[in-house]
Design a protein around this motif. Structure first.
Motif, short mmCIF file in Angstrom:
data_model
loop_
_atom_site.label_atom_id
_atom_site.label_comp_id
_atom_site.label_asym_id
_atom_site.label_seq_id
_atom_site.Cartn_x
_atom_site.Cartn_y
_atom_site.Cartn_z
N ILE A 1 0.85 -1.19 0.00
CA ILE A 1 0.00 0.00 0.00
C ILE A 1 0.89 1.24 0.00
O ILE A 1 2.05 1.20 0.42
N SER A 2 0.33 2.36 -0.45
CA SER A 2 1.12 3.59 -0.53
C SER A 2 1.47 4.13 0.85
O SER A 2 2.38 4.94 0.98
N ASP A 3 0.74 3.70 1.88
CA ASP A 3 1.07 4.11 3.24
C ASP A 3 2.46 3.66 3.64
O ASP A 3 3.05 4.19 4.59
N HIS A 4 2.99 2.66 2.94
CA HIS A 4 4.26 2.07 3.32
C HIS A 4 5.38 2.38 2.32
O HIS A 4 6.35 1.62 2.20
N VAL B 1 -10.00 3.59 2.91
CA VAL B 1 -8.89 2.66 3.09
C VAL B 1 -7.60 3.31 2.60
O VAL B 1 -7.62 4.36 1.96
N ALA B 2 -6.49 2.66 2.91
CA ALA B 2 -5.20 3.15 2.44
C ALA B 2 -5.13 3.10 0.91
O ALA B 2 -5.74 2.22 0.29
N GLU B 3 -4.42 4.04 0.35
CA GLU B 3 -4.21 4.03 -1.10
C GLU B 3 -3.22 2.91 -1.47
O GLU B 3 -2.48 2.44 -0.62
N PRO B 4 -3.25 2.44 -2.71
CA PRO B 4 -3.86 3.10 -3.88
C PRO B 4 -5.25 2.60 -4.24
O PRO B 4 -5.74 2.89 -5.33
N PHE B 5 -5.90 1.84 -3.37
CA PHE B 5 -7.17 1.21 -3.74
C PHE B 5 -8.27 2.22 -4.04
O PHE B 5 -9.12 1.99 -4.91
N GLY B 6 -8.25 3.35 -3.32
CA GLY B 6 -9.24 4.37 -3.60
C GLY B 6 -9.10 4.92 -5.01
O GLY B 6 -10.08 5.03 -5.76
N ASN C 1 -2.00 11.69 6.91
CA ASN C 1 -3.14 11.67 5.98
C ASN C 1 -3.06 10.40 5.12
O ASN C 1 -2.70 9.36 5.64
N GLY C 2 -3.42 10.47 3.85
CA GLY C 2 -3.17 9.32 2.98
C GLY C 2 -4.36 8.49 2.56
O GLY C 2 -4.18 7.47 1.90
N SER C 3 -5.59 8.89 2.91
CA SER C 3 -6.75 8.09 2.50
C SER C 3 -7.86 9.00 1.98
O SER C 3 -7.78 10.23 2.07
#
Length: 316
Positions: free
Chosen positions: A52-55, A187-192, A118-120
């Motif tokens: 996920i982009s959070d990581h 949810v965490a990106e990039p799924f959005g 941030n991030g979602s």
């Protein structure tokens, strides 16, 4: 003849004593911090992450001078949490509530940095005109132990609407939304943005607009790592990675896509829209205390969580 046998036995006893002394010294050396550091440096510091982009900070492996950071990809929060609890990895990016729960249950870890701020986004089907239209609808979050549940609950309460909140694995969210099984998700990106890029979904709200500069995932390490002589370099590697993501986003995203396993075009979309921020990775005690109170209010926290000294969990 007898004298010879006695002499040989005496020498053997001396050799055995000497061997024991050497072996004892070896054991002491093996347990010393210096050799532990050397072994860790040789084997590498194993850090768990999800795709996920959070990581994105996992690109820190390219910025460490003295220690080999070994990224290990996991497919679920439960797997990565168990690996950290069992000592199979040295550190991990974890949802903040999960980190709190692990520490409350005796896992010797410390949170050293926010992996981002941030991030979602709250993503909804294109037909949804605004938040009020989510009344009596279904909204998915990855886990009740996530900042996303906290954010969605905040949105619902502030807009005085009712909605059914369900838990769903992040990779399944875009298809569930497009099929009509759910009406929105956070949810965490990039799924959005994967859903948004189909043109059949849209960003209803960005999480930064719901709760500015909020935490989500935290970088946790086994407490022993913080005492290692290479720890400062290890921590600086992640800080330098954050700076690189801020100042050289295109290069950073290309580097990250190879490790994360997501298309660089999708990750670039997340970064270019400023959905996620890496300029401030500081941790604040109040943020974690607010999360704890939220978990307890939702009957998700145990007595151990109530008694947790959060200041001892944070490496401030």
């Amino acid at each position: 003849m007898v004298a010879l046998v006695v002499g040989v036995d005496w020498r053997c006893q001396m050799h055995r004593r000497k061997a024991l002394e050497i072996f004892s010294s070896f054991l002491a050396l093996c347990s010393s911090p210096s050799l532990l550091s050397a072994n860790t440096l040789k084997q590498g510091v194993k850090v768990g992450y999800l795709s996920i982009s959070d990581h994105l900070l996992i690109i820190a492996k390219e910025f460490s001078k003295s220690v080999n950071i070994v990224p290990l990809k996991f497919s679920s929060w439960s797997e990565i949490s168990e690996a950290l609890r069992a000592g199979a990895i040295d550190g991990a990016f974890l949802l903040a509530p999960l980190g709190l729960m692990l520490r409350a249950n005796g896992v010797d870890i410390k949170a050293v940095l926010s992996s981002h701020k941030n991030g979602s986004a709250l993503v909804a089907r294109s037909q949804i005109g605004g938040v009020n239209e989510l009344n009596d609808k279904i909204i998915a979050v990855p886990s009740k132990f996530s900042i996303h549940f906290y954010l969605v609950d905040k949105i619902i309460n502030e807009n005085k609407i009712k909605a059914k909140i369900v838990e769903l694995p992040p990779p399944e969210m875009p298809s569930a939304l497009l099929s009509g099984a759910i009406d929105a998700f956070c949810v965490a990106e990039p799924f959005g943005q994967i859903a948004v890029n189909t043109k059949r979904a849209k960003n209803l709200l960005f999480s930064k607009d719901v709760l500015p500069n909020h935490i989500c995932c935290l970088l946790n390490f086994n407490s022993q790592i913080l005492n290692e002589p290479f720890y400062d370099d290890l921590l600086n590697a992640f800080k330098n990675a954050a700076n690189f993501l801020t100042t050289n986003p295109s290069e950073a995203v290309n580097l990250a896509s190879k490790i994360i396993g997501q298309k660089s075009s999708v990750l670039s979309d997340v970064v270019s829209k400023n959905i996620v921020s890496y300029s401030d990775l500081s941790l604040k005690l109040q943020d974690l205390e607010n999360l704890r109170e939220f978990l307890i209010s939702k009957n998700l926290g145990s007595q151990k969580l109530k008694n947790l000294n959060i200041s001892e969990y944070l490496a401030l």
